[in-house]
Design a protein around this motif. Structure first.
Motif, PDB file in Angstrom:
ATOM      1  N   ALA A   7       0.969  -1.126  -0.297  1.00 34.54           N
ATOM      2  CA  ALA A   7      -0.533  -0.158   0.262  1.00 34.54           C
ATOM      3  C   ALA A   7       0.998   1.166  -0.206  1.00 34.54           C
ATOM      4  O   ALA A   7       1.661   1.886   0.825  1.00 34.54           O
ATOM      5  CB  ALA A   7      -0.650   0.182   1.109  1.00 34.54           C
ATOM      6  N   MET A   8       0.601   2.202  -0.580  1.00 38.94           N
ATOM      7  CA  MET A   8       1.129   3.567  -0.747  1.00 38.94           C
ATOM      8  C   MET A   8       0.489   5.042   0.319  1.00 38.94           C
ATOM      9  O   MET A   8      -1.080   4.501   0.314  1.00 38.94           O
ATOM     10  CB  MET A   8       1.381   4.386  -1.823  1.00 38.94           C
ATOM     11  CG  MET A   8       0.260   4.772  -2.126  1.00 38.94           C
ATOM     12  SD  MET A   8       1.027   5.124  -4.619  1.00 38.94           S
ATOM     13  CE  MET A   8       1.633   6.640  -3.864  1.00 38.94           C
ATOM     14  N   THR A   9       0.753   5.774   0.788  1.00 33.37           N
ATOM     15  CA  THR A   9       0.447   6.643   1.153  1.00 33.37           C
ATOM     16  C   THR A   9       0.686   7.677   0.330  1.00 33.37           C
ATOM     17  O   THR A   9       0.819   8.044  -0.880  1.00 33.37           O
ATOM     18  CB  THR A   9       0.540   6.918   2.133  1.00 33.37           C
ATOM     19  OG1 THR A   9       2.183   7.521   2.161  1.00 33.37           O
ATOM     20  CG2 THR A   9       0.790   6.186   3.556  1.00 33.37           C
ATOM     21  N   GLY A  10      -0.782   9.277   0.321  1.00 32.15           N
ATOM     22  CA  GLY A  10      -0.602  10.404  -0.936  1.00 32.15           C
ATOM     23  C   GLY A  10      -2.543  10.222  -0.894  1.00 32.15           C
ATOM     24  O   GLY A  10      -2.994   9.679  -0.895  1.00 32.15           O
ATOM     25  N   THR A  11      -2.595  11.432  -1.219  1.00 33.28           N
ATOM     26  CA  THR A  11      -3.755  11.596  -1.559  1.00 33.28           C
ATOM     27  C   THR A  11      -4.425  12.042  -2.563  1.00 33.28           C
ATOM     28  O   THR A  11      -3.355  12.078  -3.955  1.00 33.28           O
ATOM     29  CB  THR A  11      -4.265  13.020  -0.464  1.00 33.28           C
ATOM     30  OG1 THR A  11      -3.379  14.536  -0.839  1.00 33.28           O
ATOM     31  CG2 THR A  11      -4.190  12.781   0.807  1.00 33.28           C
ATOM     32  N   PHE A  12      -5.349  12.229  -3.420  1.00 29.25           N
ATOM     33  CA  PHE A  12      -5.848  12.189  -4.755  1.00 29.25           C
ATOM     34  C   PHE A  12      -6.434  14.293  -4.639  1.00 29.25           C
ATOM     35  O   PHE A  12      -6.184  14.825  -4.193  1.00 29.25           O
ATOM     36  CB  PHE A  12      -7.589  12.070  -5.222  1.00 29.25           C
ATOM     37  CG  PHE A  12      -7.363  10.367  -4.931  1.00 29.25           C
ATOM     38  CD1 PHE A  12      -6.988   9.790  -6.560  1.00 29.25           C
ATOM     39  CD2 PHE A  12      -7.748   9.640  -3.454  1.00 29.25           C
ATOM     40  CE1 PHE A  12      -6.588   8.526  -6.400  1.00 29.25           C
ATOM     41  CE2 PHE A  12      -7.333   8.259  -4.143  1.00 29.25           C
ATOM     42  CZ  PHE A  12      -7.303   7.566  -5.223  1.00 29.25           C
ATOM     43  N   LEU A 414      -6.239   2.389  -7.143  1.00 29.14           N
ATOM     44  CA  LEU A 414      -6.563   3.675  -8.431  1.00 29.14           C
ATOM     45  C   LEU A 414      -5.626   4.877  -7.420  1.00 29.14           C
ATOM     46  O   LEU A 414      -5.105   5.754  -8.944  1.00 29.14           O
ATOM     47  CB  LEU A 414      -7.729   4.014  -7.677  1.00 29.14           C
ATOM     48  CG  LEU A 414      -8.560   5.109  -7.693  1.00 29.14           C
ATOM     49  CD1 LEU A 414      -9.148   4.389  -9.225  1.00 29.14           C
ATOM     50  CD2 LEU A 414      -9.688   5.721  -7.586  1.00 29.14           C
ATOM     51  N   LEU A 415      -5.194   4.865  -6.629  1.00 30.43           N
ATOM     52  CA  LEU A 415      -4.109   6.455  -5.791  1.00 30.43           C
ATOM     53  C   LEU A 415      -2.915   5.649  -6.305  1.00 30.43           C
ATOM     54  O   LEU A 415      -1.986   6.903  -6.893  1.00 30.43           O
ATOM     55  CB  LEU A 415      -4.330   5.894  -4.602  1.00 30.43           C
ATOM     56  CG  LEU A 415      -2.799   7.086  -4.057  1.00 30.43           C
ATOM     57  CD1 LEU A 415      -4.036   8.787  -4.055  1.00 30.43           C
ATOM     58  CD2 LEU A 415      -2.435   7.182  -2.513  1.00 30.43           C
ATOM     59  N   LYS A 416      -2.502   4.645  -6.819  1.00 31.03           N
ATOM     60  CA  LYS A 416      -1.241   4.028  -7.814  1.00 31.03           C
ATOM     61  C   LYS A 416      -1.259   4.633  -8.806  1.00 31.03           C
ATOM     62  O   LYS A 416      -0.587   5.743  -9.790  1.00 31.03           O
ATOM     63  CB  LYS A 416      -0.213   2.771  -7.928  1.00 31.03           C
ATOM     64  CG  LYS A 416      -0.102   2.391  -6.206  1.00 31.03           C
ATOM     65  CD  LYS A 416      -0.154   1.128  -6.182  1.00 31.03           C
ATOM     66  CE  LYS A 416       0.008   0.365  -4.287  1.00 31.03           C
ATOM     67  NZ  LYS A 416       0.130  -1.190  -4.577  1.00 31.03           N
ATOM     68  N   ALA A 417      -2.806   4.385  -9.472  1.00 29.17           N
ATOM     69  CA  ALA A 417      -2.803   5.117 -11.266  1.00 29.17           C
ATOM     70  C   ALA A 417      -2.440   6.179 -10.609  1.00 29.17           C
ATOM     71  O   ALA A 417      -2.392   6.920 -12.698  1.00 29.17           O
ATOM     72  CB  ALA A 417      -3.954   4.287 -11.237  1.00 29.17           C
ATOM     73  N   TYR A 418      -2.894   6.717 -10.065  1.00 31.06           N
ATOM     74  CA  TYR A 418      -3.609   8.236 -10.200  1.00 31.06           C
ATOM     75  C   TYR A 418      -1.491   8.412  -9.816  1.00 31.06           C
ATOM     76  O   TYR A 418      -1.115   9.757 -11.218  1.00 31.06           O
ATOM     77  CB  TYR A 418      -4.492   9.075  -9.301  1.00 31.06           C
ATOM     78  CG  TYR A 418      -3.601  10.068  -9.248  1.00 31.06           C
ATOM     79  CD1 TYR A 418      -4.215  11.159 -10.156  1.00 31.06           C
ATOM     80  CD2 TYR A 418      -3.080  11.266  -7.980  1.00 31.06           C
ATOM     81  CE1 TYR A 418      -4.842  12.982 -10.084  1.00 31.06           C
ATOM     82  CE2 TYR A 418      -3.918  12.612  -7.692  1.00 31.06           C
ATOM     83  CZ  TYR A 418      -3.980  13.446  -8.471  1.00 31.06           C
ATOM     84  OH  TYR A 418      -3.524  14.566  -8.654  1.00 31.06           O
ATOM     85  N   ILE A 419      -1.170   8.584  -9.256  1.00 31.97           N
ATOM     86  CA  ILE A 419       0.284   9.486  -8.795  1.00 31.97           C
ATOM     87  C   ILE A 419       2.100   8.965  -9.764  1.00 31.97           C
ATOM     88  O   ILE A 419       2.285   9.243 -10.083  1.00 31.97           O
ATOM     89  CB  ILE A 419       0.195   8.820  -7.304  1.00 31.97           C
ATOM     90  CG1 ILE A 419      -0.468   9.499  -6.354  1.00 31.97           C
ATOM     91  CG2 ILE A 419       2.088   9.492  -6.607  1.00 31.97           C
ATOM     92  CD1 ILE A 419       0.262  10.027  -4.984  1.00 31.97           C
ATOM     93  N   MET A 420       1.281   7.496  -9.276  1.00 28.89           N
ATOM     94  CA  MET A 420       2.522   6.407 -10.233  1.00 28.89           C
ATOM     95  C   MET A 420       2.303   6.382 -12.076  1.00 28.89           C
ATOM     96  O   MET A 420       2.856   6.517 -12.907  1.00 28.89           O
ATOM     97  CB  MET A 420       2.868   5.475  -9.574  1.00 28.89           C
ATOM     98  CG  MET A 420       2.762   5.673  -8.474  1.00 28.89           C
ATOM     99  SD  MET A 420       3.769   4.414  -7.720  1.00 28.89           S
ATOM    100  CE  MET A 420       2.949   3.379  -7.057  1.00 28.89           C
ATOM    101  N   ASP A 421       1.203   6.122 -11.975  1.00 26.19           N
ATOM    102  CA  ASP A 421       0.828   6.179 -13.588  1.00 26.19           C
ATOM    103  C   ASP A 421       0.189   7.151 -14.214  1.00 26.19           C
ATOM    104  O   ASP A 421      -0.489   7.300 -15.781  1.00 26.19           O
ATOM    105  CB  ASP A 421       0.133   5.266 -13.986  1.00 26.19           C
ATOM    106  CG  ASP A 421       0.244   3.728 -13.262  1.00 26.19           C
ATOM    107  OD1 ASP A 421       1.722   3.686 -13.503  1.00 26.19           O
ATOM    108  OD2 ASP A 421      -0.062   3.195 -12.541  1.00 26.19           O
TER     109      ASP A 421
END
Ligand code: GBH
Length: 480
Positions: A7-12, A414-421
C-alpha cells in the motif's frame, strides 16, 4: 511482483469526487405509484422463476419514500457525490414524451434538491436497465425507433434537471444488459435471441448514446455546462499461458467486453478489429454470407465518434483467459469469442461466483485504458464487493471486514494509478450505498455499506464496519 500489493500513502487532487452508486429499480420501490409506468424489470421480476426466491423490486429499499434518510447516510459518509439513476417509465410512463408524469419529475427534483442542500453533487444515469414495458412491447432495443425514443427521454431529463445536474451518464454497462437481456435471458427482458440480436441491439444503443450526447451538445451544453459520459464495465484479464493463442484470446476478451463500445465512441471510430474478424469468421463457418456484426456507415461513425466527455468505468474483478475454440452452433456472443475464463485459486472469494477481488488488476486496467484510448478523463462509477457466506457466518453480519479490505485495497490501487501512472482519475463511486435488489439474485446478494432489513416494512438501514473505512478514506482524500 512483491511490490505490487504494497500500500502507498498519498492523496488525490482537490475536488476529487467521492461517491456511492445506486440504480432506480434496485432501490426505489413504489413500482406502480404516482403514475409510474411499468418497466421490463417489473414484468420480468413478477414472472415466477426468474429471480432468486421470486423476489422483486416492488418495495426494494423504499428509497422513493426515503429521500432524507438516504441523504443522511451519504452525509455520514462525507460523500461529495451521489450516483443514482432515473427510472424512465417513472417520468415517461409509456416511454415517449407524449405523456410526462409530473409526480415523477417532482420526485427526482426533490432528491436533487436534498442532495445539493447537503452539498452532494448528483451524477445521474439515464438508463440503468429499466426500459418502459410499453417500448419493449414494440421490440425494445431491437427496434431501430428506440434511438428516437431514448433521445426524447434524454431531452426531457436534460431540460427538467440539467440546471442542477452537471454529470450525466447515458447507459450503464451496455455489454451486460445486452448479453443477459437479449441472449442468455438472465436479465430483463429475458429474451434468448441467439447470435445476431446482441450485435443489432448494441448498434442501436451506440446510436442512442451518440444522438443523446449530441442533443446535449447542441441544445444544453452552452447554458448548463455539464458533462455527458457512458459507464462501461471491464474486467482486467491476463492470459492463462504465454502462448500467442492465449494472449490473443485475452485481448479478444477485453475487446468484446469493453472495446465493443469504447472503440466506436472514443477509439478507432469502429468496432474493434479483433471483434470484426472473429464474428466474420464465425458467421462464415455458419454458412452466412455476411457477418452477424453490423457495419457502421460513415454517417453513423461520425455520429458516434467523440461523443464522450468522460468515461465512467465499473471495475469489479479480473479473469484468467485461455483460447478455446467453440463449436460452430449455436451462435452466441460467448461462442464468438473462442475463449474460456477462469480465476486463480489464491484470489479470494466473495458472495458472487463471478467476483474475485484482484486489486492490482484495477491499476493494470486503468493503465491500459489510459494508454490505449489516449488518456480519457475517468470516473470510477462502480467498484464493490458482495458479503460472502451469509449462512455460515450468521446474518446480518455487520462487521464486513472483507468489504473494508476490498474498498481500501482498490482505492489504494487507484491512487497508484493516479500518482505513479498519471491516469486522469476524477472520482470514485462505491457500489453500493445500501444493500439492494441485486437483479436475478434478488435480496440474497448484499453489496451495501449499509445493511437494510428487508423483512421490516420500514426498511431500516444500519451501518456496516465498511462505513467507517470508507468515511476515513473520504475524509483524508486518500491515505495519509
Ligand atoms: C454491476 O454490474 C451493475 O451495474 C449493478 O447494477 C450491480 O448491482 C452490480 O454490478 C453488482 O452486481 O461472470 O458470467 O457470471 C456488474 C457486472 C455482473 C458482470 C455479473 C458479470 C456475471 C456474469 N457484472 N456478471 S458471469
Amino acid at each position: 511482483n512483491p511490490d505490487r500489493d504494497r500500500a502507498m500513502t498519498g492523496t488525490f487532487q482537490q475536488g476529487f469526487a467521492w461517491g456511492a452508486a445506486t440504480a432506480a429499480y434496485q432501490i426505489e420501490g413504489a413500482w406502480d405509484e404516482d403514475g409510474k409506468g411499468a418497466s421490463i424489470w417489473d414484468t420480468f421480476s413478477h414472472h415466477e422463476g426468474n429471480i432468486y426466491g421470486n423476489h422483486n423490486g416492488d418495495i426494494a429499499c423504499d428509497s422513493y419514500h426515503k429521500i432524507y434518510q438516504d441523504v443522511e447516510l451519504m452525509k455520514q459518509l462525507g460523500l461529495t457525490h451521489y450516483r443514482f439513476s432515473i427510472s424512465w417509465p417513472r417520468i415517461l410512463p409509456d416511454g415517449t414524451s407524449k405523456t410526462i408524469n409530473q409526480a415523477g419529475i417532482d420526485y427526482y427534483r426533490e432528491l436533487i434538491d436534498a442532495l445539493l442542500e447537503a452539498n452532494i453533487k448528483p451524477m445521474v444515469t439515464l438508463y440503468h436497465w429499466d426500459l418502459p414495458q410499453a417500448l419493449q412491447d414494440i421490440g425494445g432495443w431491437e427496434n431501430d425507433m428506440i434511438v428516437v425514443y431514448f433521445n426524447q427521454y434524454a431531452d426531457v431529463c436534460f431540460r427538467e434537471f440539467g440546471d442542477k445536474v452537471k454529470l450525466w451518464i447515458t447507459f450503464n454497462e451496455p455489454s451486460e444488459f445486452i448479453k443477459e437481456g437479449y441472449e442468455t435471458g438472465c436479465l430483463a427482458p429475458g429474451l434468448k435471441h441467439q447470435g445476431t440480436s446482441v450485435y443489432r441491439v448494441a448498434h442501436n444503443v451506440l446510436l442512442s448514446h451518440g444522438t443523446a450526447w449530441r442533443t446535449y451538445d447542441n441544445k444544453y451544453r452552452a447554458s448548463q455546462k455539464g458533462m455527458v459520459g457512458i459507464c462501461l464495465v471491464c474486467n482486467w484479464a491476463i492470459p492463462y499461458s504465454n502462448s500467442k493463442e492465449d494472449v490473443d484470446a485475452t485481448e479478444r476478451f477485453i475487446m468484446f467486453m469493453f472495446g465493443w463500445f469504447a472503440n466506436p465512441i472514443f477509439g478507432s471510430g469502429d468496432y474493434p478489429e479483433a471483434m470484426k474478424q472473429q464474428v466474420m469468421m464465425k458467421s462464415r463457418e455458419q454458412g452466412l454470407t455476411s457477418s452477424r456484426l453490423p457495419d457502421f456507415n460513415e454517417e453513423e461513425k461520425s455520429l458516434i465518434l467523440g461523443t464522450m466527455d468522460f468515461l465512467g468505468l465499473n471495475y469489479y474483478t479480473t479473469k484468467r483467459v485461455r483460447h478455446l475454440a467453440s463449436p460452430t452452433y449455436p451462435a452466441s456472443l460467448d461462442a464468438d469469442q473462442d475463449l474460456h475464463c477462469t480465476y486463480d485459486d489464491d484470489w479470494p472469494t466473495s458472495g458472487s461466483t463471478w467476483l474475485r477481488p484482484v486489486p492490482w488488476g484495477f491499476r493494470e486496467l486503468l493503465r491500459w485504458v489510459k494508454n490505449k484510448y489516449n488518456n480519457p478523463p475517468i470516473y470510477i462509477t462502480e467498484n464493490g464487493f458482495s458479503d460472502p457466506n451469509l449462512e455460515s457466518e450468521g446474518y446480518p453480519n455487520l462487521d464486513d471486514i472483507c468489504r473494508s479490505k476490498y474498498i481500501r485495497s482498490h482505492i489504494n490501487e487507484l491512487l497508484k494509478a493516479y500518482i505513479m501512472d498519471d491516469v486522469d482519475i476524477r472520482g470514485y463511486m462505491t457500489w453500493s450505498l445500501t444493500d439492494n435488489f441485486e437483479w436475478c439474485d434478488g435480496y440474497s446478494s448484499k453489496f451495501g455499506l449499509y445493511h437494510v432489513d428487508f423483512t421490516d416494512p420500514s426498511r431500516p438501514r444500519t451501518p456496516k464496519t465498511s462505513v467507517k473505512t470508507y468515511r476515513q478514506i473520504v475524509k483524508d482524500n486518500g491515505f495519509l
